[in-house]
Motif scaffolding. Structure first.
Motif, PDB file in Angstrom:
ATOM      1  N   ILE A 121       0.813  -1.212   0.000  1.00  0.00           N
ATOM      2  CA  ILE A 121       0.000   0.000   0.000  1.00  0.00           C
ATOM      3  C   ILE A 121       0.850   1.266   0.000  1.00  0.00           C
ATOM      4  O   ILE A 121       0.320   2.368   0.114  1.00  0.00           O
ATOM      5  CB  ILE A 121      -0.966   0.023   1.207  1.00  0.00           C
ATOM      6  CG1 ILE A 121      -0.194  -0.095   2.527  1.00  0.00           C
ATOM      7  CG2 ILE A 121      -1.992  -1.093   1.076  1.00  0.00           C
ATOM      8  CD1 ILE A 121      -1.081   0.027   3.765  1.00  0.00           C
ATOM      9  N   GLY A 122       2.155   1.112  -0.126  1.00  0.00           N
ATOM     10  CA  GLY A 122       3.028   2.280  -0.192  1.00  0.00           C
ATOM     11  C   GLY A 122       3.098   2.841  -1.597  1.00  0.00           C
ATOM     12  O   GLY A 122       2.496   2.311  -2.543  1.00  0.00           O
ATOM     13  N   CYS A 210      -6.769   0.207   6.090  1.00  0.00           N
ATOM     14  CA  CYS A 210      -6.286  -1.139   6.414  1.00  0.00           C
ATOM     15  C   CYS A 210      -6.166  -1.338   7.920  1.00  0.00           C
ATOM     16  O   CYS A 210      -6.407  -2.442   8.429  1.00  0.00           O
ATOM     17  CB  CYS A 210      -4.943  -1.392   5.732  1.00  0.00           C
ATOM     18  SG  CYS A 210      -5.049  -1.595   3.941  1.00  0.00           S
ATOM     19  N   ARG A 211      -5.798  -0.297   8.648  1.00  0.00           N
ATOM     20  CA  ARG A 211      -5.698  -0.397  10.111  1.00  0.00           C
ATOM     21  C   ARG A 211      -7.035  -0.768  10.730  1.00  0.00           C
ATOM     22  O   ARG A 211      -7.085  -1.394  11.797  1.00  0.00           O
ATOM     23  CB  ARG A 211      -5.234   0.952  10.678  1.00  0.00           C
ATOM     24  CG  ARG A 211      -3.825   1.338  10.316  1.00  0.00           C
ATOM     25  CD  ARG A 211      -2.798   0.755  11.240  1.00  0.00           C
ATOM     26  NE  ARG A 211      -2.896   1.277  12.589  1.00  0.00           N
ATOM     27  CZ  ARG A 211      -2.160   0.826  13.611  1.00  0.00           C
ATOM     28  NH1 ARG A 211      -1.306  -0.137  13.426  1.00  0.00           N
ATOM     29  NH2 ARG A 211      -2.290   1.352  14.804  1.00  0.00           N
ATOM     30  N   ALA A 212      -8.121  -0.400  10.062  1.00  0.00           N
ATOM     31  CA  ALA A 212      -9.455  -0.651  10.605  1.00  0.00           C
ATOM     32  C   ALA A 212     -10.086  -1.940  10.079  1.00  0.00           C
ATOM     33  O   ALA A 212     -11.223  -2.247  10.435  1.00  0.00           O
ATOM     34  CB  ALA A 212     -10.364   0.532  10.274  1.00  0.00           C
ATOM     35  N   LEU A 213      -9.376  -2.708   9.258  1.00  0.00           N
ATOM     36  CA  LEU A 213      -9.946  -3.896   8.635  1.00  0.00           C
ATOM     37  C   LEU A 213      -9.883  -5.083   9.600  1.00  0.00           C
ATOM     38  O   LEU A 213      -8.823  -5.667   9.820  1.00  0.00           O
ATOM     39  CB  LEU A 213      -9.205  -4.238   7.340  1.00  0.00           C
ATOM     40  CG  LEU A 213      -9.772  -5.404   6.528  1.00  0.00           C
ATOM     41  CD1 LEU A 213     -11.192  -5.099   6.048  1.00  0.00           C
ATOM     42  CD2 LEU A 213      -8.867  -5.724   5.345  1.00  0.00           C
ATOM     43  N   ASP A 214     -11.026  -5.448  10.153  1.00  0.00           N
ATOM     44  CA  ASP A 214     -11.084  -6.516  11.155  1.00  0.00           C
ATOM     45  C   ASP A 214     -11.404  -7.852  10.480  1.00  0.00           C
ATOM     46  O   ASP A 214     -12.475  -8.431  10.657  1.00  0.00           O
ATOM     47  CB  ASP A 214     -12.138  -6.173  12.208  1.00  0.00           C
ATOM     48  CG  ASP A 214     -12.132  -7.162  13.371  1.00  0.00           C
ATOM     49  OD1 ASP A 214     -11.099  -7.843  13.570  1.00  0.00           O
ATOM     50  OD2 ASP A 214     -13.166  -7.271  14.053  1.00  0.00           O
ATOM     51  N   LEU A 215     -10.453  -8.320   9.667  1.00  0.00           N
ATOM     52  CA  LEU A 215     -10.586  -9.596   8.971  1.00  0.00           C
ATOM     53  C   LEU A 215      -9.267 -10.352   9.048  1.00  0.00           C
ATOM     54  O   LEU A 215      -8.194  -9.730   9.035  1.00  0.00           O
ATOM     55  CB  LEU A 215     -10.899  -9.374   7.478  1.00  0.00           C
ATOM     56  CG  LEU A 215     -12.283  -8.929   7.059  1.00  0.00           C
ATOM     57  CD1 LEU A 215     -12.283  -8.694   5.542  1.00  0.00           C
ATOM     58  CD2 LEU A 215     -13.321  -9.975   7.420  1.00  0.00           C
ATOM     59  N   ASP A 233       5.618  -4.772   3.267  1.00  0.00           N
ATOM     60  CA  ASP A 233       5.817  -4.615   4.708  1.00  0.00           C
ATOM     61  C   ASP A 233       4.825  -3.634   5.317  1.00  0.00           C
ATOM     62  O   ASP A 233       4.307  -3.854   6.422  1.00  0.00           O
ATOM     63  CB  ASP A 233       7.246  -4.155   5.005  1.00  0.00           C
ATOM     64  CG  ASP A 233       8.288  -5.209   4.660  1.00  0.00           C
ATOM     65  OD1 ASP A 233       7.908  -6.362   4.387  1.00  0.00           O
ATOM     66  OD2 ASP A 233       9.490  -4.858   4.660  1.00  0.00           O
ATOM     67  N   SER A 234       4.552  -2.532   4.620  1.00  0.00           N
ATOM     68  CA  SER A 234       3.641  -1.536   5.181  1.00  0.00           C
ATOM     69  C   SER A 234       2.226  -2.081   5.304  1.00  0.00           C
ATOM     70  O   SER A 234       1.502  -1.752   6.256  1.00  0.00           O
ATOM     71  CB  SER A 234       3.644  -0.265   4.321  1.00  0.00           C
ATOM     72  OG  SER A 234       3.248  -0.554   2.985  1.00  0.00           O
ATOM     73  N   LEU A 235       1.818  -2.920   4.354  1.00  0.00           N
ATOM     74  CA  LEU A 235       0.502  -3.543   4.459  1.00  0.00           C
ATOM     75  C   LEU A 235       0.458  -4.489   5.650  1.00  0.00           C
ATOM     76  O   LEU A 235      -0.505  -4.480   6.433  1.00  0.00           O
ATOM     77  CB  LEU A 235       0.185  -4.318   3.174  1.00  0.00           C
ATOM     78  CG  LEU A 235      -1.104  -5.141   3.203  1.00  0.00           C
ATOM     79  CD1 LEU A 235      -2.324  -4.242   3.371  1.00  0.00           C
ATOM     80  CD2 LEU A 235      -1.228  -5.986   1.930  1.00  0.00           C
TER      81      LEU A 235
END
Length: 271
Positions: A121-122, A210-215, A233-235
Motif C-alpha cells: 500500500i506504499g 487497512c488499520r481498521a480492517l477486522d478480517l 511490509d507496510s501492508l
C-alpha cells in the motif's frame, strides 16, 4: 457461465470443487484468469470461483470504465450470481489489490483474504524501479532474449511470454511456465492496464483503512519475486489480523514453483 454486471456487461465465470466458497481475482490489469492449477489443487478444500475481469479474457469486450470501484462492483456481481452471503477471497498481483479493495469496501461479505504476490500500500515509486531493474537483469541472462523483448510491441504474445519468463526462479523451466500462462491467448487489454496502473499510483487514506480492517488476512509471497517483497511490509504492519508466509524458492507465481507450500498456506487460512 455468464455473470451480468449491474451495467449489463457480461463476465465469464466458472465454479468447481466442493466446500465453502473461495473467489479468485486474477492479476494484470488487463489479463485473464490463469488459476486452473490453483482450482485443481484446492478443489477438495473449497468451491473455487474463477472469473475474468471486465473487458479481459473471456469476458465481454467493453469500453470500461477502468476503475477499481467498477471492478469491485463487478466482483460483487460475481458474489451475488453464486448466491454467496460471505466468501473467502484470494487475489494475485493486481488481483491482490482488487481483493483488498473489495474487503475494505465490503468487509461484512468477506470471511478471509489471501493476498498473494501483491505490491502493498506504499507509493509505487518505492518498488517499481527495483522491479524494472530486476526484470531487465533476469531477461539479460540471455542477451538475445532481452533484445527480442525490447523490439516487440506492447501487447504482443511473444513479448508477454518473454517478460513473464522473468517471474520464475527456476530459470531452466521459466519459458515453459510462461508459455503455459499464454495458452490460451486472449490478448492483453492495454487500455485497462494503463488506466488501472495510473489509478493505483493515487491511493490516499489506504493505510488508515487497512488499520481498521477486522478480517483475517494471509499474505503469501515468493521470496524470489522480482518485485521487492519489502513493498508489502507496510501492508503487513497496517493490518491488525495479518499472517505472512514467504516461500523461499518461489517467484511471482508461488503456486507454480512451490505447490505444496502454497496449498498448505491457503488451506491453513481457509480453516
Amino acid at each position: 457461465m455468464t455473470v451480468t454486471a449491474d451495467d449489463g456487461v457480461r463476465l465469464w465465470a466458472s465454479a468447481s470443487g466442493q466446500g465453502e466458497p473461495l473467489v479468485l481475482c486474477h492479476g494484470g490489469p488487463g489479463l485473464w484468469d490463469m488459476f486452473e492449477d490453483v482450482a485443481e489443487m484446492l478443489g477438495e478444500l473449497t468451491t473455487v470461483v474463477r472469473w475474468d475481469q471486465r473487458g479481459c479474457g473471456r469476458s465481454e469486450r467493453c469500453a470500461g470504465p477502468w476503475t477499481t470501484d467498477r471492478f469491485v462492483a463487478d466482483l460483487d456481481a460475481v458474489r451475488q450470481h453464486f448466491g454467496l452471503e460471505r466468501m473467502a477471497l484470494l487475489g494475485h498481483s493486481w488481483g491482490a489489490q482488487l481483493a483488498l479493495a473489495y474487503a475494505l469496501a465490503h468487509p461484512e461479505r468477506v470471511s478471509t483474504l489471501v493476498y498473494v504476490a501483491g505490491t502493498g500500500i506504499g507509493p509505487v515509486d518505492e518498488w517499481r524501479p527495483a522491479y524494472e531493474e530486476n526484470l531487465v537483469a533476469r531477461l539479460g541472462e540471455d542477451p538475445e532474449r532481452l533484445a527480442r523483448w525490447r523490439e516487440l510491441p506492447e501487447g504482443d504474445r511473444e513479448r508477454a511470454v518473454l517478460q513473464w519468463s522473468a517471474e520464475f526462479e527456476d530459470r531452466a523451466r521459466a519459458l515453459d511456465h510462461a508459455g503455459r500462462m499464454a495458452d490460451p491467448w486472449f490478448g492483453i487489454n492495454t487500455e485497462c492496464n494503463v488506466a488501472l496502473n495510473a489509478e493505483n499510483r493515487r491511493r490516499p487514506g489506504l493505510y488508515a483503512a487497512c488499520r481498521a480492517l477486522d478480517l483475517p488476512v494471509l499474505i503469501v509471497d515468493g521470496a524470489r519475486d522480482i518485485r521487492p517483497r519489502s513493498a508489502v511490509d507496510s501492508l503487513e504492519r497496517a493490518l491488525p489480523r495479518a499472517d505472512r508466509v514467504i516461500l523461499p524458492d518461489a517467484g511471482h507465481l508461488p503456486w507454480v514453483e512451490d505447490p505444496k507450500g502454497f496449498r498448505e498456506a491457503v488451506a491453513t487460512a481457509l480453516r
